[in-house]
Scaffold this active site. Structure first.
Site, short mmCIF file in Angstrom:
data_model
loop_
_atom_site.label_atom_id
_atom_site.label_comp_id
_atom_site.label_asym_id
_atom_site.label_seq_id
_atom_site.Cartn_x
_atom_site.Cartn_y
_atom_site.Cartn_z
N GLU A 16 13.61 -27.89 23.61
CA GLU A 16 12.21 -27.65 23.28
C GLU A 16 11.35 -27.46 24.53
OE1 GLU A 16 11.01 -30.13 19.68
OE2 GLU A 16 12.82 -31.13 20.35
N SER A 184 11.20 -29.90 16.22
CA SER A 184 10.82 -28.49 16.21
C SER A 184 11.80 -27.61 15.46
CB SER A 184 10.64 -27.97 17.64
OG SER A 184 9.55 -28.61 18.27
N SER A 318 -1.80 -26.37 16.33
CA SER A 318 -0.79 -27.14 15.61
C SER A 318 -1.45 -27.98 14.52
CB SER A 318 -0.04 -28.05 16.58
OG SER A 318 0.66 -27.30 17.55
#
EC number: 6.3.2.4
Length: 357
Positions: A16, A184, A318
Site C-alpha cells: 500500500e 485497501s 476518503s
C-alpha cells in the site's frame, strides 16, 4: 504563539506504498501551517528512511516531490530525535498503510523512543490489522459477524483438500478470500465456485501467511467514523455505492467507480445502532485516535460488523474525512484534532508509574 513541531511519515515497505504517498500529499496540503512546523520522512519500498531537508512551507503540487532521495542514510532514532529547527517533535503523524505501518510495529518504535504519535497504540493497531484476532475480540464483545474460516499457509499446503471441503461445507458462495494482515482490498478475491476459491487462495497467499475466508452476503456497505480517546465520538453512517460487484483495490483508488453517500439513507434507529456498535468495536480493540468501523446492512435491517480499520483511507476525498466533513469538522480541523488527541494520550501516560519507590 509558537508553532508545534510535527513530522509526517509516509511510504513504507508495503503493498500500500502508493496509497500512503497520495495520503501524505493530501495531509501536507491541508495541515494548518499557522499552528505547525511540518517535517516529512519518506520510507522507501526497500525500508530506507529519508528525511526532507526543509520544513514544509508550500503545497505539494506533484506527488513525485514526495519520493525523496539521498546518498547518506541516517539512523532512524536520529531522524526522529529533533525537528529541522532543532526542537523535539510534539507529535509524529504516521500515514502508513499495511504491514510495518498500521500493524503496531512502527507504533512500538514510537513508544520505545517516547514520542507522541497520531492514531492507535501498539495493541489496537496490531489486533485491528489481524482480521482473525479482530474477529475473536468482536465475538467476545458480542458483535454480530458473518461465518468465516481461517488457516495458515503451512496448514493449507498439508491439508489442502480438507480445508477446501471445510470451506464449502461451512460457507455458501460467494465467499471472500482475504489476507489476514492487509488493507485497501489488496489480495482480496470474490469467489463464486471452487475453481475461483482455489485461485483466490493462491493469490491471497502471495501477500500473507494467514487467510480469512468470509461468507458473502447481499447487503449494503455502511461505514461509521470514530474519533477520540477514552470518550470516542461517532459520525452519522455513510454508504459505499458501487457500480462494480466487488470493491477491489483498482475500483477503490484508480477507477473512481465508487460513490460515497453521506449520510446513508437509513432510519434513525438503525443509524443509532450502527453508531453504538462502532463505539463497541472501538473499545473491543482498545483503540484511540481514529477508527473507521465497517458494517453490512441487509434488506431486513440485520447488521453485521465487517471490520474496523485503525488507519482508514485518509485522503481528502476518503470516506473517513468526508464523514467528519458532514459533521461540520473540516479536513484541516480533523488533522488538528488528531494531533491534539495524540498529545493528550501521551500526556495522560505520564501519570503511569514505571518504577516502584
Amino acid at each position: 504563539m509558537s508553532k508545534e513541531n510535527i513530522c509526517i511519515i509516509y511510504g513504507g515497505k508495503s503493498a500500500e506504498h502508493e496509497v500512503s504517498i497520495l495520503t501524505a500529499q493530501n495531509v501536507i496540503n491541508a495541515v494548518d501551517l499557522s499552528k505547525y512546523c511540518v517535517d516529512i520522512i519518506y520510507i522507501t519500498n526497500d525500508g530506507e528512511w529519508i528525511k526532507g531537508e526543509h520544513s514544509i512551507e508550500n503545497h505539494i503540487e506533484d506527488v513525485e516531490q514526495l519520493r525523496l532521495k539521498t546518498n547518506e542514510l541516517t539512523p532512524i532514532s536520529k531522524l526522529l530525535e529533533s525537528s529541522i529547527n532543532g526542537q523535539s517533535y510534539d507529535a509524529v503523524f504516521p500515514l502508513l498503510h499495511g504491514p510495518n505501518g498500521e500493524d503496531g510495529t512502527i507504533q512500538g518504535l514510537f513508544e520505545v523512543l517516547d514520542i507522541p504519535y497520531v492514531g492507535n497504540g501498539v495493541l489496537a493497531a496490531s489486533c485491528s490489522m489481524d482480521k482473525l484476532v479482530m474477529k475473536h475480540l468482536f465475538a467476545h464483545r458480542g458483535l454480530p459477524q458473518l461465518p468465516y474460516v481461517s488457516f495458515l499457509k503451512s496448514e493449507y499446503e498439508k491439508y489442502k483438500h480438507n480445508i477446501q471441503e471445510l470451506i464449502q461445507n461451512k460457507l455458501d458462495y460467494p465467499v471472500f478470500v482475504k489476507p489476514a494482515n492487509l488493507g485497501s482490498s489488496v489480495g482480496i478475491s470474490k469467489c463464486t465456485n471452487k475453481e475461483e476459491l482455489i485461485s483466490g487462495i493462491e493469490e491471497a497467499f502471495k501477500f500473507d501467511r494467514k487467510l480469512v475466508i468470509e461468507q458473502g452476503v447481499e447487503a449494503r456497505e455502511i461505514e461509521v467514523a470514530v474519533l477520540g480517546n477514552d470518550y470516542p465520538e461517532t459520525t452519522l453512517p455513510g454508504e459505499l455505492v458501487k457500480d462494480v460487484q466487488f470493491y477491489d483495490y483498482k475500483s477503490k483508488y484508480k477507477d473512481g467507480r465508487v460513490q460515497l453517500q453521506i449520510p446513508a439513507d437509513i432510519d434513525e434507529e438503525t443509524a443509532t445502532t450502527l453508531r453504538n456498535m462502532a463505539v463497541e468495536a472501538f473499545k473491543a480493540t482498545d483503540c484511540s485516535g481514529l477508527v473507521r468501523a465497517d458494517f453490512f446492512l441487509t434488506e431486513d435491517n440485520t447488521i453485521y460488523i465487517n471490520e474496523t480499520n485503525a488507519m482508514p483511507g485518509f485522503t481528502q476525498y476518503s470516506m473517513y474525512p468526508q464523514l467528519w466533513e458532514n459533521m461540520n469538522l473540516s479536513y484541516t480541523e480533523l488533522i488538528t484534532k488528531l494531533i491534539e488527541l495524540a498529545i493528550e494520550r501521551f500526556n495522560n501516560k505520564k501519570d503511569i508509574k514505571y518504577k516502584i519507590d
